[in-house]
Design a protein around this motif. Structure first.
Motif, short mmCIF file in Angstrom:
data_model
loop_
_atom_site.label_atom_id
_atom_site.label_comp_id
_atom_site.label_asym_id
_atom_site.label_seq_id
_atom_site.Cartn_x
_atom_site.Cartn_y
_atom_site.Cartn_z
N ASP A 83 -0.82 -19.86 -11.58
CA ASP A 83 -0.29 -20.53 -12.77
C ASP A 83 1.20 -20.80 -12.59
O ASP A 83 1.70 -21.88 -12.92
CB ASP A 83 -0.54 -19.68 -14.01
N GLY A 84 1.92 -19.82 -12.05
CA GLY A 84 3.34 -20.00 -11.79
C GLY A 84 3.59 -21.08 -10.75
O GLY A 84 4.55 -21.84 -10.85
N LEU A 85 2.71 -21.14 -9.75
CA LEU A 85 2.83 -22.17 -8.70
C LEU A 85 2.72 -23.57 -9.30
O LEU A 85 3.51 -24.46 -8.97
CB LEU A 85 1.74 -21.95 -7.65
N LEU A 86 1.75 -23.77 -10.18
CA LEU A 86 1.57 -25.08 -10.81
C LEU A 86 2.78 -25.44 -11.67
O LEU A 86 3.26 -26.58 -11.63
CB LEU A 86 0.30 -25.06 -11.67
N ASP A 87 3.26 -24.48 -12.45
CA ASP A 87 4.43 -24.74 -13.30
C ASP A 87 5.67 -25.03 -12.45
O ASP A 87 6.48 -25.90 -12.79
CB ASP A 87 4.69 -23.54 -14.22
N PHE A 88 5.82 -24.30 -11.37
CA PHE A 88 6.96 -24.52 -10.47
C PHE A 88 6.93 -25.92 -9.88
O PHE A 88 7.95 -26.61 -9.82
CB PHE A 88 6.92 -23.47 -9.34
N GLY A 89 5.74 -26.36 -9.46
CA GLY A 89 5.61 -27.71 -8.92
C GLY A 89 6.01 -28.76 -9.93
O GLY A 89 6.71 -29.73 -9.60
N ASP A 90 5.60 -28.58 -11.18
CA ASP A 90 5.98 -29.53 -12.23
C ASP A 90 7.49 -29.52 -12.48
O ASP A 90 8.12 -30.57 -12.61
CB ASP A 90 5.26 -29.19 -13.54
N LEU A 214 13.84 -16.72 0.23
CA LEU A 214 15.23 -17.18 0.17
C LEU A 214 15.31 -18.69 -0.07
O LEU A 214 16.15 -19.16 -0.84
CB LEU A 214 15.97 -16.80 1.45
N VAL A 215 14.43 -19.43 0.59
CA VAL A 215 14.41 -20.89 0.41
C VAL A 215 14.02 -21.25 -1.02
O VAL A 215 14.65 -22.10 -1.66
CB VAL A 215 13.44 -21.54 1.42
N ILE A 216 12.98 -20.60 -1.54
CA ILE A 216 12.53 -20.91 -2.90
C ILE A 216 13.59 -20.48 -3.92
O ILE A 216 13.78 -21.16 -4.94
CB ILE A 216 11.18 -20.23 -3.19
N THR A 217 14.27 -19.38 -3.66
CA THR A 217 15.35 -18.96 -4.55
C THR A 217 16.44 -20.02 -4.60
O THR A 217 16.95 -20.36 -5.68
CB THR A 217 15.95 -17.62 -4.09
N PHE A 218 16.78 -20.57 -3.45
CA PHE A 218 17.78 -21.64 -3.39
C PHE A 218 17.31 -22.86 -4.19
O PHE A 218 18.07 -23.45 -4.96
CB PHE A 218 18.05 -22.02 -1.93
N ILE A 219 16.05 -23.24 -3.99
CA ILE A 219 15.50 -24.39 -4.72
C ILE A 219 15.51 -24.14 -6.22
O ILE A 219 15.86 -25.02 -7.02
CB ILE A 219 14.06 -24.68 -4.24
N HIS A 221 17.47 -22.05 -7.96
CA HIS A 221 18.84 -22.06 -8.47
C HIS A 221 19.36 -23.49 -8.62
O HIS A 221 20.07 -23.81 -9.59
CB HIS A 221 19.75 -21.27 -7.54
N ARG A 222 18.98 -24.33 -7.69
CA ARG A 222 19.44 -25.71 -7.73
C ARG A 222 18.76 -26.50 -8.85
O ARG A 222 19.39 -27.37 -9.47
CB ARG A 222 19.16 -26.37 -6.38
N ASN A 223 17.51 -26.21 -9.13
CA ASN A 223 16.76 -26.95 -10.14
C ASN A 223 16.82 -26.34 -11.53
O ASN A 223 16.84 -27.05 -12.53
CB ASN A 223 15.30 -27.08 -9.73
N PHE A 224 16.84 -24.99 -11.59
CA PHE A 224 16.74 -24.31 -12.89
C PHE A 224 17.93 -23.41 -13.20
O PHE A 224 17.94 -22.74 -14.24
CB PHE A 224 15.47 -23.46 -12.93
N ASN A 225 18.91 -23.37 -12.31
CA ASN A 225 20.06 -22.46 -12.45
C ASN A 225 19.63 -20.99 -12.42
O ASN A 225 20.29 -20.13 -13.01
CB ASN A 225 20.84 -22.74 -13.74
N GLY A 226 18.54 -20.71 -11.75
CA GLY A 226 18.08 -19.33 -11.65
C GLY A 226 16.59 -19.28 -11.40
O GLY A 226 15.95 -20.30 -11.13
N VAL A 227 16.02 -18.08 -11.50
CA VAL A 227 14.59 -17.90 -11.28
C VAL A 227 13.91 -17.47 -12.57
O VAL A 227 14.52 -16.84 -13.42
CB VAL A 227 14.31 -16.87 -10.16
N THR A 228 12.64 -17.82 -12.69
CA THR A 228 11.84 -17.45 -13.85
C THR A 228 10.59 -16.72 -13.36
O THR A 228 10.35 -16.60 -12.16
CB THR A 228 11.41 -18.70 -14.64
N GLY A 229 9.77 -16.26 -14.30
CA GLY A 229 8.51 -15.63 -13.92
C GLY A 229 7.62 -16.57 -13.15
O GLY A 229 6.92 -16.16 -12.21
N ASP A 230 7.64 -17.86 -13.52
CA ASP A 230 6.84 -18.85 -12.79
C ASP A 230 7.30 -18.97 -11.34
O ASP A 230 6.49 -19.15 -10.43
CB ASP A 230 6.94 -20.21 -13.47
N VAL A 231 8.60 -18.89 -11.13
CA VAL A 231 9.14 -19.00 -9.77
C VAL A 231 8.70 -17.80 -8.93
O VAL A 231 8.37 -17.94 -7.75
CB VAL A 231 10.67 -19.11 -9.79
#
Length: 254
Positions: A83-90, A214-219, A221-231
């Protein structure tokens, strides 16, 4: 002391799997405090899925086994990470401010970005598992799941929260004064399991999961200014996929 360890392990199982384990009131705080033990739960999940895959290999072709093991992994984790993967993609695909992207992630609809990322991730995961073979599938799935769980520990250590939510406790504990110790313990557990089962190949798989995180964390931060449960959920699924691809690449190389 023994009862305390049992309680924490029970809470981790309840949080990360669909096992009918009774949740405690302090479930989230316990899981966040003992996040370094995520790889142990990953090893348990991998063991069950790996044994299932080995049995299936005795009767079915690899491509079918890959699909069945993938379904088993997704079901056993309750599709929470999916579910988090789908939300992250969106969220990554939509244009707009970080606030707008987070709003899109939290809505109930699944867009083209989430659908495409979800389908590709699940499909390639299934195909990759189908290529492992029966001789090492148990060890491979265990180490790959350990790598996926390790990726979330790393993300909690280097990421920052976008808002107050389920992920906040995990980030707070991993950024606390004992955060580095928790990270090192988690990495040590992961590496010990990986080396025991797949030797130096296991180390490479764990590193692949860490780099993916590390790559996804960078992405994020760049898109959402941080990480969420979905990330976090997306990281688990993508780290598993990358770990499988790296495993196959190493096997074909050696």
């Amino acid at each position: 002391m023994t009862s305390l360890v049992v309680k924490e392990f029970k809470n981790l199982l309840s949080f990360l799997t669909v096992l009918p384990v009774k949740m405690d009131n302090d479930l989230l705080s316990d899981c966040a405090r003992y996040m370094f033990a995520f790889p142990l739960i990953g090893a348990f999940i991998g063991l069950l899925a790996g044994v299932f895959g080995w049995v299936a290999y005795q009767f079915l072709p690899g491509i079918v086994v890959g699909g069945l093991v993938t379904v088993a992994l997704l079901w056993f984790t309750g599709l929470h990470h999916t579910d988090g993967l789908l939300d992250f993609g969106d969220g990554v695909m939509v244009h707009g401010t970080p606030e707008h992207k987070i709003k899109v992630m939290h809505d109930q609809l699944t867009g083209a970005g989430g659908l495409a990322l979800g389908i590709l991730t699940i499909l390639i995961t299934a195909l990759a598992i189908g290529q492992i073979g029966s001789s090492i599938i148990i060890s491979a799935i265990i180490v790959v799941e350990v790598s996926a769980k390790t990726s979330m520990i790393v993300m909690a250590s280097v990421g920052k929260a976008t808002h107050q939510g389920m992920n906040t406790d995990f980030l707070s504990f991993m950024h606390s004064s004992k955060g580095t110790v928790r990270l090192l313990i988690g990495l040590l557990i992961s590496l010990v399991i990986a080396v025991l089962l797949l030797h130096w190949v296991g180390v490479i798989i764990i590193v692949a999961g860490i780099l993916t995180s590390l790559v996804i964390t960078f992405i994020a931060h760049r898109n959402f200014n941080g990480v969420t449960g979905d990330v976090f959920g997306a990281t688990n699924e993508l780290a598993r996929l990358v770990s499988l691809i790296v495993l196959l690449a190493v096997i074909s190389w050696v």
